[in-house]
Design a protein around this motif. Structure first.
Motif, PDB file in Angstrom:
ATOM      1  N   LEU A 262       0.836  -1.213   0.000  1.00 23.03           N
ATOM      2  CA  LEU A 262       0.000   0.000   0.000  1.00 23.03           C
ATOM      3  C   LEU A 262       0.873   1.267   0.000  1.00 23.03           C
ATOM      4  O   LEU A 262       0.595   2.219  -0.729  1.00 23.03           O
ATOM      5  CB  LEU A 262      -0.926  -0.007   1.217  1.00 23.03           C
ATOM      6  CG  LEU A 262      -1.852   1.200   1.341  1.00 23.03           C
ATOM      7  CD1 LEU A 262      -2.822   1.237   0.175  1.00 23.03           C
ATOM      8  CD2 LEU A 262      -2.617   1.165   2.649  1.00 23.03           C
ATOM      9  N   TRP A 265       2.556   1.534  -3.371  1.00 23.60           N
ATOM     10  CA  TRP A 265       1.547   1.783  -4.410  1.00 23.60           C
ATOM     11  C   TRP A 265       1.052   3.225  -4.344  1.00 23.60           C
ATOM     12  O   TRP A 265       0.919   3.891  -5.381  1.00 23.60           O
ATOM     13  CB  TRP A 265       0.381   0.809  -4.204  1.00 23.60           C
ATOM     14  CG  TRP A 265      -0.782   1.032  -5.105  1.00 23.60           C
ATOM     15  CD1 TRP A 265      -0.944   0.545  -6.365  1.00 23.60           C
ATOM     16  CD2 TRP A 265      -1.952   1.790  -4.813  1.00 23.60           C
ATOM     17  NE1 TRP A 265      -2.123   0.958  -6.877  1.00 23.60           N
ATOM     18  CE2 TRP A 265      -2.777   1.722  -5.962  1.00 23.60           C
ATOM     19  CE3 TRP A 265      -2.390   2.529  -3.716  1.00 23.60           C
ATOM     20  CZ2 TRP A 265      -4.010   2.366  -6.020  1.00 23.60           C
ATOM     21  CZ3 TRP A 265      -3.599   3.161  -3.778  1.00 23.60           C
ATOM     22  CH2 TRP A 265      -4.404   3.072  -4.918  1.00 23.60           C
TER      23      TRP A 265
ATOM     24  N   PHE B  44     -13.834 -18.557  41.473  1.00 27.76           N
ATOM     25  CA  PHE B  44     -12.856 -18.245  40.425  1.00 27.76           C
ATOM     26  C   PHE B  44     -13.313 -18.928  39.136  1.00 27.76           C
ATOM     27  O   PHE B  44     -14.105 -19.869  39.178  1.00 27.76           O
ATOM     28  CB  PHE B  44     -11.456 -18.721  40.829  1.00 27.76           C
ATOM     29  CG  PHE B  44     -11.398 -20.149  41.290  1.00 27.76           C
ATOM     30  CD1 PHE B  44     -11.336 -21.181  40.371  1.00 27.76           C
ATOM     31  CD2 PHE B  44     -11.427 -20.456  42.642  1.00 27.76           C
ATOM     32  CE1 PHE B  44     -11.295 -22.498  40.790  1.00 27.76           C
ATOM     33  CE2 PHE B  44     -11.383 -21.764  43.075  1.00 27.76           C
ATOM     34  CZ  PHE B  44     -11.328 -22.792  42.140  1.00 27.76           C
ATOM     35  N   PRO B  45     -12.865 -18.452  37.992  1.00 21.92           N
ATOM     36  CA  PRO B  45     -13.336 -19.034  36.733  1.00 21.92           C
ATOM     37  C   PRO B  45     -12.887 -20.488  36.596  1.00 21.92           C
ATOM     38  O   PRO B  45     -11.752 -20.817  36.876  1.00 21.92           O
ATOM     39  CB  PRO B  45     -12.653 -18.173  35.654  1.00 21.92           C
ATOM     40  CG  PRO B  45     -12.000 -17.049  36.352  1.00 21.92           C
ATOM     41  CD  PRO B  45     -11.849 -17.407  37.777  1.00 21.92           C
ATOM     42  N   MET B  46     -13.817 -21.345  36.203  1.00 20.77           N
ATOM     43  CA  MET B  46     -13.471 -22.748  35.947  1.00 20.77           C
ATOM     44  C   MET B  46     -13.929 -23.079  34.530  1.00 20.77           C
ATOM     45  O   MET B  46     -15.119 -23.250  34.288  1.00 20.77           O
ATOM     46  CB  MET B  46     -14.167 -23.660  36.958  1.00 20.77           C
ATOM     47  CG  MET B  46     -13.584 -23.583  38.357  1.00 20.77           C
ATOM     48  SD  MET B  46     -14.555 -24.550  39.526  1.00 20.77           S
ATOM     49  CE  MET B  46     -14.396 -26.192  38.859  1.00 20.77           C
ATOM     50  N   GLU B  47     -12.957 -23.176  33.630  1.00 16.09           N
ATOM     51  CA  GLU B  47     -13.318 -23.376  32.232  1.00 16.09           C
ATOM     52  C   GLU B  47     -14.026 -24.703  31.995  1.00 16.09           C
ATOM     53  O   GLU B  47     -14.892 -24.810  31.140  1.00 16.09           O
ATOM     54  CB  GLU B  47     -12.056 -23.307  31.373  1.00 16.09           C
ATOM     55  CG  GLU B  47     -12.100 -22.183  30.351  1.00 16.09           C
ATOM     56  CD  GLU B  47     -10.862 -22.183  29.492  1.00 16.09           C
ATOM     57  OE1 GLU B  47     -10.710 -23.122  28.722  1.00 16.09           O
ATOM     58  OE2 GLU B  47     -10.078 -21.221  29.584  1.00 16.09           O
ATOM     59  N   GLU B  48     -13.669 -25.707  32.790  1.00 11.46           N
ATOM     60  CA  GLU B  48     -14.233 -27.034  32.561  1.00 11.46           C
ATOM     61  C   GLU B  48     -15.738 -27.055  32.811  1.00 11.46           C
ATOM     62  O   GLU B  48     -16.457 -27.903  32.283  1.00 11.46           O
ATOM     63  CB  GLU B  48     -13.580 -28.063  33.485  1.00 11.46           C
ATOM     64  CG  GLU B  48     -12.064 -28.107  33.402  1.00 11.46           C
ATOM     65  CD  GLU B  48     -11.405 -27.162  34.383  1.00 11.46           C
ATOM     66  OE1 GLU B  48     -12.002 -26.101  34.671  1.00 11.46           O
ATOM     67  OE2 GLU B  48     -10.309 -27.465  34.864  1.00 11.46           O
ATOM     68  N   SER B  98      -9.674   3.370  -6.569  1.00  5.80           N
ATOM     69  CA  SER B  98      -8.368   3.001  -6.014  1.00  5.80           C
ATOM     70  C   SER B  98      -8.570   2.155  -4.770  1.00  5.80           C
ATOM     71  O   SER B  98      -8.279   2.576  -3.656  1.00  5.80           O
ATOM     72  CB  SER B  98      -7.567   4.260  -5.665  1.00  5.80           C
ATOM     73  OG  SER B  98      -7.142   4.900  -6.833  1.00  5.80           O
ATOM     74  N   PRO B 100      -7.106  -0.376  -3.240  1.00  8.04           N
ATOM     75  CA  PRO B 100      -6.138  -0.724  -2.177  1.00  8.04           C
ATOM     76  C   PRO B 100      -6.125   0.308  -1.048  1.00  8.04           C
ATOM     77  O   PRO B 100      -5.917  -0.017   0.120  1.00  8.04           O
ATOM     78  CB  PRO B 100      -4.797  -0.746  -2.917  1.00  8.04           C
ATOM     79  CG  PRO B 100      -5.146  -1.053  -4.318  1.00  8.04           C
ATOM     80  CD  PRO B 100      -6.450  -0.345  -4.563  1.00  8.04           C
ATOM     81  N   GLN B 101      -6.380   1.576  -1.433  1.00 12.02           N
ATOM     82  CA  GLN B 101      -6.392   2.636  -0.445  1.00 12.02           C
ATOM     83  C   GLN B 101      -7.522   2.483   0.569  1.00 12.02           C
ATOM     84  O   GLN B 101      -7.469   3.026   1.658  1.00 12.02           O
ATOM     85  CB  GLN B 101      -6.536   3.974  -1.185  1.00 12.02           C
ATOM     86  CG  GLN B 101      -6.031   5.166  -0.436  1.00 12.02           C
ATOM     87  CD  GLN B 101      -4.516   5.181  -0.351  1.00 12.02           C
ATOM     88  OE1 GLN B 101      -3.840   5.433  -1.333  1.00 12.02           O
ATOM     89  NE2 GLN B 101      -3.989   4.909   0.828  1.00 12.02           N
ATOM     90  N   ILE B 103      -8.643  -0.393   1.836  1.00 11.92           N
ATOM     91  CA  ILE B 103      -8.576  -1.614   2.652  1.00 11.92           C
ATOM     92  C   ILE B 103      -8.413  -1.295   4.147  1.00 11.92           C
ATOM     93  O   ILE B 103      -9.109  -1.891   4.976  1.00 11.92           O
ATOM     94  CB  ILE B 103      -7.436  -2.535   2.162  1.00 11.92           C
ATOM     95  CG1 ILE B 103      -7.713  -2.989   0.722  1.00 11.92           C
ATOM     96  CG2 ILE B 103      -7.264  -3.736   3.070  1.00 11.92           C
ATOM     97  CD1 ILE B 103      -8.896  -3.904   0.564  1.00 11.92           C
ATOM     98  N   PRO B 104      -7.527  -0.349   4.538  1.00  6.07           N
ATOM     99  CA  PRO B 104      -7.401  -0.095   5.980  1.00  6.07           C
ATOM    100  C   PRO B 104      -8.726   0.304   6.624  1.00  6.07           C
ATOM    101  O   PRO B 104      -9.079  -0.221   7.688  1.00  6.07           O
ATOM    102  CB  PRO B 104      -6.370   1.042   6.055  1.00  6.07           C
ATOM    103  CG  PRO B 104      -5.560   0.887   4.822  1.00  6.07           C
ATOM    104  CD  PRO B 104      -6.511   0.404   3.765  1.00  6.07           C
TER     105      PRO B 104
END
Lengths: 389, 194
Positions: A262, A265, B44-48, B98, B100-101, B103-104
């Motif tokens: 990015l 580009w 206390f937390p007991m996952e089982e 554009s 790709p620009q 995506i963030p």
């Protein structure tokens, strides 16, 4: 000392087969070298980089494990130790690349270089390159052998202080590990196209290496998890941790590869963008699509599922897929440097990973069978077990 | 019409244990006995316990996935709409699409919607907001934050029967069995400690 007698026949059988693959592969490589030197060196570099990535990934996980000591780390500790202990032998296997340097790296020929590359010759020159290789392999081997030596000592003595010693040693080691692997990736791969540079290159290769090693460890857990001694301690939680890590590194790989793309580009500067143009505006773009789908989208979507991450059977299949994609990724990183626009495939690029892989696995199993498969006297090992009530 | 089912006259029956292994075994037994609507409370937390109580996989993760996918599509196509359809700008000759620009931001909105979906979905599926819960009507229940372990079988469970369930709980050898009322009461008839 040896607690895995039951596994010895299996290890020896596997070792024999690996050696056979290695011998056949080396014969094929020798034949290929006689036919085309250029193809031989390119394929050898490719095959070497895959297995060296796995080795360095093992070393990275080993250092990380001594720093953070999660319960998953104890399960894979002996695998990554054995992988990292192949480093001195990998240094020997590096020799063909030194022999082929003139054919692989354009900066070794001082004529007809671009101005920008001429400016880099202070770093990119053969004597300094060789000195750096000695430093890298020396440092990596030292870390690998020192850590595994102390862990083996602890297997016998149960000395708690060794744990602290290894932890303190691992902090600075991690820093130097990242620096040296970054530089090595510049030397081995980035300088194939010496006019180009990217500051994200090194970290991308480190993440790729660790991802390779993680996937490899998961495949090993699938193989050895239902056999003693691992079967006695392996729980769903360990597998879940490994699955989460595989997912994290898959995402991290995609994040780094995409960020690098990015930034280049959107800048679109001629001195930066040729690397991606070679790989994405050419026939090589097929690889780019395969990588987005196969190296990121598919494993990511699959690993979102909690069920798949908690069962070694499906998880190991995903890991095999990741290993295949690592090979595809490396192919896409290396080969376009030699063949700018056209897809290139030579049978040697199959023979080289097989040959080096055969030798590597032979070495690896040799290291693995020479020690107990679990660090049973590590005090944190028992904490890790107690954590599950 | 499940909305108009008559509320059972008590909330449930609660058994008190003094060790984690005991409540684990008790939950396991209750699951085998066929009880579904039950819950355990531990210091206390007991996952089982999740497995022992037979708590089925929550549909929340599916909801979160849908929220995430919606956020992804929304994030991407909102940017597409802005840059290509609603207000196209020529920036340095770059293509309008554009992608790709984008995506963030697409990624951020995927995470944002998933996180909102997870938090809000969790609150609603847990029946919150809820100022008070009937288990607090049991006086000894405050020990659940100290050193005691409680298993509560709720009266809405189809298998629940005041007498039979009490017999079953007794067979688990708890320290106490208590009736959990809907409202706090000091009625000694209900507070029949063994």
């Amino acid at each position: 000392m040896n607690t895995n007698e039951e596994l010895l026949p299996q290890f020896n059988l596997f070792r024999q087969r690996a050696m056979m693959v290695g011998v056949v592969g080396v014969a094929a490589l020798a034949a290929g070298a006689l036919m085309s030197e250029a193809d031989f060196f390119q394929s050898y570099l490719y095959g070497y980089l895959f297995w060296m990535g796995l080795t360095l990934g093992c070393l990275g996980i080993l250092i990380l494990h001594h720093l953070v000591s999660g319960s998953w780390g104890h399960v894979v500790q002996r695998y990554v130790e054995s992988g990292a202990r192949t480093l001195p032998y990998m240094a020997l296997l590096f020799i063909p690349i030194i022999i082929g340097m003139n054919q692989l790296y354009p900066w070794t020929n001082h004529e007809g270089l671009e101005h920008v590359v001429e400016k880099k010759l202070g770093y990119l020159n053969v004597p300094f390159f060789l000195v750096r290789q000695v430093i890298y392999f020396g440092f990596w081997s030292l870390v690998a052998y020192w850590l595994s030596k102390n862990s083996r000592l602890q297997d016998q003595s149960g000395d708690v202080h060794l744990t602290r010693k290894m932890k303190i040693f691992s902090g600075p080691s991690m820093v130097f590990f990242v620096i040296t692997v970054t530089l090595a990736s510049v030397d081995w791969m980035m300088s194939l196209e010496p006019e180009w540079y990217s500051t994200m290159y090194g970290v991308g290769r480190i993440v790729g290496a660790v991802l390779t090693a993680l996937a490899f460890c998961i495949v090993l857990v699938r193989w050895l998890g239902d056999k003693k001694p691992l079967a006695d301690i392996l729980t769903t939680r360990h597998i879940h941790h490994l699955g989460n890590l595989l997912m994290a590194f898959t995402v991290l790989w995609a994040y780094i590869a995409f960020s690098e793309f990015l930034i280049i580009w959107s800048g679109n500067l001629p001195e930066d963008n040729m690397w991606h143009i070679r790989r994405m505006n050419s026939e090589w773009s097929v690889f780019a699509v395969v990588l987005i789908v196969g190296h990121f989208a598919v494993p990511f979507a699959l690993l979102l599922s909690r069920g798949l991450k908690r069962h070694i059977e499906p998880l190991s299949r995903i890991a095999v897929g990741v290993l295949v994609m690592r090979l595809v990724d490396l192919y896409w990183l290396v080969y376009p440097a030699f063949n700018n626009h056209e897809l290139h495939f030579h049978w040697l690029s199959l023979a080289a990973p097989a040959a080096i892989g055969g030798i590597w696995l032979w070495l690896f199993i040799g290291q693995l069978k020479s020690q107990p498969l679990l660090p049973l006297n590590d005090p944190r090992f028992h904490n890790g077990m107690a954590e599950q009530h | 019409m499940t909305f108009f089912v008559k509320r059972p006259d008590i909330y449930g029956l609660m058994a008190e244990f003094d060790a984690p292994e005991k409540i684990l075994a008790a939950a396991e037994r209750a699951k085998q006995e066929g009880y579904h609507d039950m819950d355990a409370f531990t210091p206390f937390p007991m996952e089982e316990l999740t497995d022992a109580l037979g708590i089925r996989h929550s549909k929340l993760s599916l909801f979160v996935l849908c929220c995430g996918l919606f956020g992804m599509l929304f994030g991407f196509f909102f940017q597409y709409w802005v840059s290509v359809i609603d207000y196209p700008l020529n920036i340095g000759g770059r293509p309008l699409n554009s992608w790709p620009q984008w995506i963030p931001v697409t990624f951020e909105l995927t995470i944002l919607f998933s996180a909102f979906g997870a938090v809000i979905g969790m609150i609603f599926r847990n029946g919150l907001p809820r100022p008070v819960h009937p288990v607090f009507n049991v006086d000894r229940f405050e020990l659940a934050t100290k050193d005691k372990f409680f298993l509560c079988i709720e009266a809405v469970d189809p298998k629940f029967d005041k007498e039979k369930t009490r017999k079953f709980l007794e067979s688990l050898k708890p320290d106490y069995i208590t009736v959990v009322d809907h409202v706090h009461t000091k009625d000694p008839y209900h507070q029949d400690d063994e």
